[in-house]
Design a protein around this motif. Structure first.
Motif, PDB file in Angstrom:
ATOM      1  N   SER A   1       0.813  -1.212   0.000  1.00 21.44           N
ATOM      2  CA  SER A   1       0.000   0.000   0.000  1.00 21.44           C
ATOM      3  C   SER A   1       0.853   1.272   0.000  1.00 21.44           C
ATOM      4  O   SER A   1       0.557   2.214  -0.736  1.00 21.44           O
ATOM      5  CB  SER A   1      -0.933  -0.024   1.226  1.00 21.44           C
ATOM      6  N   VAL A   2       1.909   1.317   0.802  1.00 24.27           N
ATOM      7  CA  VAL A   2       2.713   2.551   0.844  1.00 24.27           C
ATOM      8  C   VAL A   2       3.509   2.771  -0.433  1.00 24.27           C
ATOM      9  O   VAL A   2       3.774   3.911  -0.819  1.00 24.27           O
ATOM     10  CB  VAL A   2       3.651   2.636   2.075  1.00 24.27           C
ATOM     11  N   VAL A   3       3.901   1.685  -1.087  1.00 24.36           N
ATOM     12  CA  VAL A   3       4.593   1.832  -2.377  1.00 24.36           C
ATOM     13  C   VAL A   3       3.620   2.416  -3.404  1.00 24.36           C
ATOM     14  O   VAL A   3       3.937   3.372  -4.118  1.00 24.36           O
ATOM     15  CB  VAL A   3       5.162   0.478  -2.857  1.00 24.36           C
ATOM     16  N   ALA A   4       2.414   1.843  -3.449  1.00 25.86           N
ATOM     17  CA  ALA A   4       1.409   2.338  -4.392  1.00 25.86           C
ATOM     18  C   ALA A   4       1.049   3.783  -4.069  1.00 25.86           C
ATOM     19  O   ALA A   4       0.755   4.575  -4.980  1.00 25.86           O
ATOM     20  CB  ALA A   4       0.170   1.457  -4.337  1.00 25.86           C
ATOM     21  N   ALA A   5       1.085   4.150  -2.787  1.00 27.53           N
ATOM     22  CA  ALA A   5       0.759   5.520  -2.386  1.00 27.53           C
ATOM     23  C   ALA A   5       1.788   6.525  -2.890  1.00 27.53           C
ATOM     24  O   ALA A   5       1.522   7.727  -2.931  1.00 27.53           O
ATOM     25  CB  ALA A   5       0.634   5.619  -0.866  1.00 27.53           C
ATOM     26  N   MET A   6       2.979   6.048  -3.285  1.00 31.75           N
ATOM     27  CA  MET A   6       3.971   6.919  -3.921  1.00 31.75           C
ATOM     28  C   MET A   6       3.770   6.972  -5.435  1.00 31.75           C
ATOM     29  O   MET A   6       4.500   7.664  -6.143  1.00 31.75           O
ATOM     30  CB  MET A   6       5.400   6.404  -3.654  1.00 31.75           C
ATOM     31  N   GLY A   7       2.818   6.197  -5.942  1.00 26.27           N
ATOM     32  CA  GLY A   7       2.618   6.091  -7.389  1.00 26.27           C
ATOM     33  C   GLY A   7       3.516   5.040  -8.029  1.00 26.27           C
ATOM     34  O   GLY A   7       3.638   4.992  -9.250  1.00 26.27           O
ATOM     35  N   ALA A   8       4.119   4.183  -7.188  1.00 28.35           N
ATOM     36  CA  ALA A   8       5.118   3.224  -7.694  1.00 28.35           C
ATOM     37  C   ALA A   8       4.594   1.789  -7.673  1.00 28.35           C
ATOM     38  O   ALA A   8       3.607   1.487  -7.012  1.00 28.35           O
ATOM     39  CB  ALA A   8       6.391   3.324  -6.857  1.00 28.35           C
ATOM     40  N   ARG A   9       5.289   0.919  -8.399  1.00 32.76           N
ATOM     41  CA  ARG A   9       4.931  -0.498  -8.471  1.00 32.76           C
ATOM     42  C   ARG A   9       5.843  -1.294  -7.542  1.00 32.76           C
ATOM     43  O   ARG A   9       7.069  -1.232  -7.667  1.00 32.76           O
ATOM     44  CB  ARG A   9       5.088  -0.998  -9.907  1.00 32.76           C
ATOM     45  N   PRO A  10       5.271  -2.050  -6.582  1.00 30.74           N
ATOM     46  CA  PRO A  10       6.111  -2.860  -5.696  1.00 30.74           C
ATOM     47  C   PRO A  10       6.769  -3.998  -6.472  1.00 30.74           C
ATOM     48  O   PRO A  10       6.121  -4.628  -7.318  1.00 30.74           O
ATOM     49  CB  PRO A  10       5.127  -3.401  -4.646  1.00 30.74           C
ATOM     50  N   GLY A  11       8.064  -4.249  -6.190  1.00 29.21           N
ATOM     51  CA  GLY A  11       8.775  -5.298  -6.911  1.00 29.21           C
ATOM     52  C   GLY A  11       9.293  -6.412  -6.024  1.00 29.21           C
ATOM     53  O   GLY A  11       9.328  -7.572  -6.442  1.00 29.21           O
ATOM     54  N   ALA A  12       9.701  -6.084  -4.798  1.00 22.98           N
ATOM     55  CA  ALA A  12      10.308  -7.104  -3.935  1.00 22.98           C
ATOM     56  C   ALA A  12      10.151  -6.722  -2.469  1.00 22.98           C
ATOM     57  O   ALA A  12      10.021  -5.543  -2.137  1.00 22.98           O
ATOM     58  CB  ALA A  12      11.797  -7.250  -4.271  1.00 22.98           C
TER      59      ALA A  12
ATOM     60  N   GLY B   1       0.403   7.874 -12.609  1.00 24.76           N
ATOM     61  CA  GLY B   1       0.574   8.277 -14.007  1.00 24.76           C
ATOM     62  C   GLY B   1      -0.223   9.506 -14.393  1.00 24.76           C
ATOM     63  O   GLY B   1      -0.158   9.953 -15.539  1.00 24.76           O
ATOM     64  N   ARG B   2      -0.986  10.066 -13.461  1.00 28.77           N
ATOM     65  CA  ARG B   2      -1.822  11.237 -13.765  1.00 28.77           C
ATOM     66  C   ARG B   2      -1.172  12.494 -13.194  1.00 28.77           C
ATOM     67  O   ARG B   2      -1.069  12.660 -11.983  1.00 28.77           O
ATOM     68  CB  ARG B   2      -3.226  11.079 -13.148  1.00 28.77           C
ATOM     69  N   ALA B   3      -0.781  13.407 -14.080  1.00 28.25           N
ATOM     70  CA  ALA B   3      -0.099  14.624 -13.643  1.00 28.25           C
ATOM     71  C   ALA B   3      -1.012  15.532 -12.819  1.00 28.25           C
ATOM     72  O   ALA B   3      -0.533  16.340 -12.023  1.00 28.25           O
ATOM     73  CB  ALA B   3       0.424  15.387 -14.865  1.00 28.25           C
ATOM     74  N   GLU B   4      -2.347  15.381 -12.999  1.00 28.71           N
ATOM     75  CA  GLU B   4      -3.276  16.228 -12.217  1.00 28.71           C
ATOM     76  C   GLU B   4      -3.248  15.883 -10.731  1.00 28.71           C
ATOM     77  O   GLU B   4      -3.664  16.683  -9.893  1.00 28.71           O
ATOM     78  CB  GLU B   4      -4.717  16.048 -12.718  1.00 28.71           C
ATOM     79  N   VAL B   5      -2.804  14.651 -10.414  1.00 26.03           N
ATOM     80  CA  VAL B   5      -2.716  14.238  -9.001  1.00 26.03           C
ATOM     81  C   VAL B   5      -1.471  14.880  -8.404  1.00 26.03           C
ATOM     82  O   VAL B   5      -0.369  14.706  -8.929  1.00 26.03           O
ATOM     83  CB  VAL B   5      -2.657  12.702  -8.866  1.00 26.03           C
ATOM     84  N   HIS B   6      -1.621  15.627  -7.345  1.00 26.31           N
ATOM     85  CA  HIS B   6      -0.496  16.325  -6.719  1.00 26.31           C
ATOM     86  C   HIS B   6       0.090  15.505  -5.569  1.00 26.31           C
ATOM     87  O   HIS B   6       1.115  14.877  -5.716  1.00 26.31           O
ATOM     88  CB  HIS B   6      -0.936  17.720  -6.250  1.00 26.31           C
ATOM     89  N   ALA B   7      -0.574  15.506  -4.403  1.00 21.57           N
ATOM     90  CA  ALA B   7      -0.069  14.758  -3.245  1.00 21.57           C
ATOM     91  C   ALA B   7      -0.851  13.461  -3.108  1.00 21.57           C
ATOM     92  O   ALA B   7      -2.022  13.385  -3.472  1.00 21.57           O
ATOM     93  CB  ALA B   7      -0.221  15.594  -1.980  1.00 21.57           C
ATOM     94  N   MET B   8      -0.190  12.428  -2.554  1.00 19.95           N
ATOM     95  CA  MET B   8      -0.920  11.172  -2.297  1.00 19.95           C
ATOM     96  C   MET B   8      -0.267  10.471  -1.103  1.00 19.95           C
ATOM     97  O   MET B   8       0.936  10.562  -0.882  1.00 19.95           O
ATOM     98  CB  MET B   8      -0.895  10.278  -3.540  1.00 19.95           C
ATOM     99  N   MET B   9      -1.102   9.773  -0.318  1.00 23.02           N
ATOM    100  CA  MET B   9      -0.608   8.910   0.757  1.00 23.02           C
ATOM    101  C   MET B   9      -1.662   7.852   1.016  1.00 23.02           C
ATOM    102  O   MET B   9      -2.771   7.938   0.482  1.00 23.02           O
ATOM    103  CB  MET B   9      -0.348   9.726   2.038  1.00 23.02           C
ATOM    104  N   ASP B  10      -1.331   6.832   1.820  1.00 25.01           N
ATOM    105  CA  ASP B  10      -2.383   5.874   2.164  1.00 25.01           C
ATOM    106  C   ASP B  10      -2.887   6.171   3.568  1.00 25.01           C
ATOM    107  O   ASP B  10      -2.188   6.736   4.396  1.00 25.01           O
ATOM    108  CB  ASP B  10      -1.940   4.422   1.971  1.00 25.01           C
ATOM    109  N   VAL B  11      -4.149   5.819   3.793  1.00 32.83           N
ATOM    110  CA  VAL B  11      -4.789   6.132   5.074  1.00 32.83           C
ATOM    111  C   VAL B  11      -4.556   4.967   6.028  1.00 32.83           C
ATOM    112  O   VAL B  11      -5.256   3.963   5.985  1.00 32.83           O
ATOM    113  CB  VAL B  11      -6.302   6.381   4.902  1.00 32.83           C
ATOM    114  N   SER B  12      -3.523   5.089   6.870  1.00 31.85           N
ATOM    115  CA  SER B  12      -3.271   4.041   7.862  1.00 31.85           C
ATOM    116  C   SER B  12      -3.807   4.443   9.227  1.00 31.85           C
ATOM    117  O   SER B  12      -4.235   3.596  10.003  1.00 31.85           O
ATOM    118  CB  SER B  12      -1.785   3.699   7.931  1.00 31.85           C
ATOM    119  N   ASP B  13      -3.780   5.737   9.535  1.00 31.97           N
ATOM    120  CA  ASP B  13      -4.180   6.192  10.879  1.00 31.97           C
ATOM    121  C   ASP B  13      -5.516   6.928  10.884  1.00 31.97           C
ATOM    122  O   ASP B  13      -5.901   7.512  11.892  1.00 31.97           O
ATOM    123  CB  ASP B  13      -3.095   7.112  11.469  1.00 31.97           C
ATOM    124  N   GLY B  14      -6.228   6.933   9.774  1.00 30.38           N
ATOM    125  CA  GLY B  14      -7.496   7.669   9.667  1.00 30.38           C
ATOM    126  C   GLY B  14      -7.275   8.995   8.960  1.00 30.38           C
ATOM    127  O   GLY B  14      -6.264   9.664   9.174  1.00 30.38           O
TER     128      GLY B  14
END
Ligand code: ADP
Ligand code: MG
Length: 310
Positions: free
Chosen positions: A72-83, A200-213
């Motif tokens: 989840s945190v890797v995806a929250a950076m916009g990245a693909r988890p590999g290992a 992959g969407r430039a319109e998206v500025h900040a992103m994170m995953d909701v772990s603590d609410g």
């Protein structure tokens, strides 16, 4: 000291250490730009008695969950988890059935997302099971989504519904482990494909995953971006009461800010791709550090706070 006070003081103690090209503490993952690409890294720990109760959760589910929160945190950076790298501290009574079931869940979810397991560590434990997962991901550098990239006037959105996990934890603590909400708590559906797509969407500025609410996590975006936020309570997509949805955490849905003039296009693309909506819940403001909860467009005196360790 609080969890965030401790992390701040650790960050201060490390300020004079070399960065060696890394962007360090404070986002979902650390980032190492490598030419046109970026490597992202994060670690997350699950402790028996804190994150799970052995009698209430199947080892297989804990195996899945310990990986899911890291993907989840890797995806929250916009990245693909590999290992991943997996470290286990196990008491004697977890050495037989428990760890086999745990690994079955861990490898099952690894396979679902095409993620390798490339190392780790195993030790005895005097008390309780502790699992630490370190995860590595990569993406084009331009796709990296940082908590610091929100701009005043952005739409604040969540990429899924909130509150099921918190309601499920309450069920589990009441001894009801078979409810749909309890199942949702133990099987968080991290938004991995969604995060990669939003990256992959430039319109998206900040992103994170909701772990603590959202109530706690929106403050991280505000602090790192130097903005405020207005959240419209009636727009929050809640699968539980509003307080649980905003404060309980562990839903692992994505929280993001999107350029206001690009939101409609991103939301339409998201719905086409995933068959589910992107929920706008408010906007960022120029009032740095000011978080307001609105009902019918007016600030309310209600206060919402997310989960904090200690
Ligand atoms: P999350 O809720 O996503 O797990 P945390 O609140 O645990 O995030 O961490 C916030 C930030 O602090 C992250 O960038 C994380 O890497 C960093 N961090 C947390 N604990 C430590 C630590 N003991 N040493 C260094 N960095 C830490
Ligand atoms: Mg953490």
């Amino acid at each position: 000291m609080t969890e965030f006070g401790l992390i701040d003081s650790i960050a201060r103690m490390c300020e004079t250490l070399p960065a060696n090209g890394w962007e360090g503490i404070g986002d979902d993952c650390a980032v190492l730009p490598l030419g046109d690409e970026a490597l992202v890294v994060s670690a997350d720990m699950l402790a028996e008695g804190v994150h799970f109760l052995r009698h209430a959760a199947a080892a297989r589910e804990i195996g899945r969950k310990s990986l899911a929160v890291n993907l989840s945190v890797v995806a929250a950076m916009g990245a693909r988890p590999g290992a991943t790298v997996l470290s286990l501290s196990l008491p004697q009574d977890a050495m037989d059935g428990w760890i086999e079931e745990f690994m079955a869940g861990y490898t099952e979810l690894s396979a679902e997302h095409g993620v390798a397991l490339v190392g780790g560590d195993t030790t005895a434990s005097a008390a309780g099971i502790t699992v630490n997962v370190t995860v590595f991901g990569r993406t084009p550098l331009a796709n990296i989504k940082r908590r610091s990239a929100a701009v005043a006037g952005d739409i604040v959105a969540v990429a899924g519904r909130l509150g099921a996990s918190g309601a499920g934890l309450r069920d589990i603590l009441n001894g009801e482990c078979d409810t749909p909400a309890a199942h949702a708590h133990m099987n968080p559906e991290a938004q991995i494909d969604e995060g990669i797509w939003l990256g992959g969407r430039a319109e998206v500025h900040a992103m994170m995953d909701v772990s603590d609410g959202v109530a706690s996590d929106i403050r991280h975006i505000m602090e790192r971006s130097g903005v405020g936020a207005d959240i419209e309570l009636e727009k929050v997509p809640a699968d539980a009461d509003l307080r649980t949805a905003l404060c309980a955490g562990e839903d692992y849905k994505l929280l993001l800010t999107v350029a206001a003039d690009g939101f409609a296009a991103v939301a339409a693309g998201f719905e086409t791709r995933f068959g589910r909506p992107l929920y706008p819940i408010g906007s960022t403001t120029a009032d740095a550090g000011v978080l307001r909860w609105l009902r019918d467009g007016r600030p309310t005196a209600e206060e919402f706070r997310g989960f904090v360790h200690y």
